[in-house]
Design a protein around this motif. Structure first.
Motif, PDB file in Angstrom:
ATOM      1  N   GLY A 155       0.793  -1.219   0.000  1.00 41.66           N
ATOM      2  CA  GLY A 155       0.000   0.000   0.000  1.00 41.66           C
ATOM      3  C   GLY A 155       0.828   1.273   0.000  1.00 41.66           C
ATOM      4  N   ARG A 156       2.134   1.148  -0.031  1.00 44.55           N
ATOM      5  CA  ARG A 156       2.998   2.319  -0.102  1.00 44.55           C
ATOM      6  C   ARG A 156       4.346   1.900  -0.672  1.00 44.55           C
ATOM      7  N   ASP A 157       5.099   2.890  -1.085  1.00 47.37           N
ATOM      8  CA  ASP A 157       6.395   2.662  -1.714  1.00 47.37           C
ATOM      9  C   ASP A 157       7.503   2.760  -0.671  1.00 47.37           C
ATOM     10  N   GLY A 158       8.621   2.124  -0.950  1.00 47.99           N
ATOM     11  CA  GLY A 158       9.801   2.301  -0.123  1.00 47.99           C
ATOM     12  C   GLY A 158       9.984   1.303   0.994  1.00 47.99           C
ATOM     13  N   LYS A 159       9.259   0.199   1.001  1.00 47.58           N
ATOM     14  CA  LYS A 159       9.451  -0.820   2.034  1.00 47.58           C
ATOM     15  C   LYS A 159      10.712  -1.613   1.713  1.00 47.58           C
ATOM     16  N   MET A 160      11.478  -1.936   2.736  1.00 49.53           N
ATOM     17  CA  MET A 160      12.719  -2.679   2.541  1.00 49.53           C
ATOM     18  C   MET A 160      12.453  -4.077   1.991  1.00 49.53           C
ATOM     19  N   ALA A 161      11.319  -4.657   2.318  1.00 45.96           N
ATOM     20  CA  ALA A 161      10.977  -5.974   1.787  1.00 45.96           C
ATOM     21  C   ALA A 161      10.816  -5.919   0.265  1.00 45.96           C
ATOM     22  N   THR A 162      10.290  -4.829  -0.229  1.00 44.74           N
ATOM     23  CA  THR A 162      10.146  -4.667  -1.678  1.00 44.74           C
ATOM     24  C   THR A 162      11.508  -4.564  -2.338  1.00 44.74           C
ATOM     25  N   TYR A 163      12.420  -3.821  -1.739  1.00 45.74           N
ATOM     26  CA  TYR A 163      13.756  -3.698  -2.318  1.00 45.74           C
ATOM     27  C   TYR A 163      14.525  -5.009  -2.222  1.00 45.74           C
ATOM     28  N   ALA A 164      14.312  -5.773  -1.162  1.00 38.51           N
ATOM     29  CA  ALA A 164      14.944  -7.090  -1.060  1.00 38.51           C
ATOM     30  C   ALA A 164      14.401  -8.024  -2.138  1.00 38.51           C
ATOM     31  N   ALA A 165      13.098  -7.979  -2.374  1.00 33.16           N
ATOM     32  CA  ALA A 165      12.503  -8.785  -3.434  1.00 33.16           C
ATOM     33  C   ALA A 165      13.009  -8.334  -4.804  1.00 33.16           C
ATOM     34  N   LEU A 166      13.218  -7.038  -4.980  1.00 27.72           N
ATOM     35  CA  LEU A 166      13.747  -6.505  -6.234  1.00 27.72           C
ATOM     36  C   LEU A 166      15.122  -7.097  -6.536  1.00 27.72           C
ATOM     37  N   VAL A 167      16.007  -7.077  -5.549  1.00 25.09           N
ATOM     38  CA  VAL A 167      17.356  -7.613  -5.745  1.00 25.09           C
ATOM     39  C   VAL A 167      17.304  -9.119  -5.958  1.00 25.09           C
ATOM     40  N   LEU A 168      16.467  -9.819  -5.204  1.00 20.54           N
ATOM     41  CA  LEU A 168      16.352 -11.261  -5.337  1.00 20.54           C
ATOM     42  C   LEU A 168      15.838 -11.658  -6.718  1.00 20.54           C
ATOM     43  N   VAL A 169      14.784 -11.013  -7.183  1.00 22.59           N
ATOM     44  CA  VAL A 169      14.194 -11.354  -8.485  1.00 22.59           C
ATOM     45  C   VAL A 169      15.134 -10.982  -9.626  1.00 22.59           C
ATOM     46  N   GLN A 170      15.682  -9.775  -9.604  1.00 24.88           N
ATOM     47  CA  GLN A 170      16.560  -9.376 -10.697  1.00 24.88           C
ATOM     48  C   GLN A 170      17.867 -10.162 -10.679  1.00 24.88           C
ATOM     49  N   GLY A 171      18.392 -10.466  -9.513  1.00 23.03           N
ATOM     50  CA  GLY A 171      19.610 -11.259  -9.438  1.00 23.03           C
ATOM     51  C   GLY A 171      19.398 -12.679  -9.947  1.00 23.03           C
ATOM     52  N   THR A 172      18.289 -13.283  -9.558  1.00 26.19           N
ATOM     53  CA  THR A 172      17.975 -14.630 -10.032  1.00 26.19           C
ATOM     54  C   THR A 172      17.733 -14.636 -11.534  1.00 26.19           C
ATOM     55  N   LEU A 173      17.035 -13.648 -12.029  1.00 27.71           N
ATOM     56  CA  LEU A 173      16.784 -13.559 -13.459  1.00 27.71           C
ATOM     57  C   LEU A 173      18.078 -13.326 -14.241  1.00 27.71           C
TER      58      LEU A 173
END
Length: 89
Positions: free
Chosen positions: A64-82
């Motif tokens: 419901g909002r931007d800037g959560k650390m969990a979102t940035y962790a998921a970003l690194v995990l998904v892009q790194g795996t891809l």
């Protein structure tokens, strides 16, 4: 909010996905083994950045909002795996 302020907000929202995607795309280009990508360079970069923006949008919808650390962790995990998947043999 005027149009330029809106564009600044959108640019600030997607900037982490673009930067991480660009770094993950650029790093193997400098390696001694050369390029091991599955597709062309432009498609590799586009896929990495699109996946990152999708993760950021999913985090925005889920939390419901931007800037959560969990979102940035998921970003690194998904892009790194891809990025790893696109460069394996």
């Amino acid at each position: 909010m005027n149009f330029f302020a809106f564009l600044a907000h959108v640019a600030g929202f997607i900037a982490p996905a673009l930067v991480v995607g660009f770094v993950l795309w650029l790093a193997p280009q400098w390696s001694s083994k050369g390029r091991l990508a599955r597709w062309s360079r432009v498609i590799d970069l586009t896929v990495l950045m699109a996946a990152g923006v999708a993760v950021l949008l999913a985090g925005l919808v889920f939390f419901g909002r931007d800037g959560k650390m969990a979102t940035y962790a998921a970003l690194v995990l998904v892009q790194g795996t891809l990025g790893w998947w696109m460069r394996r043999r």
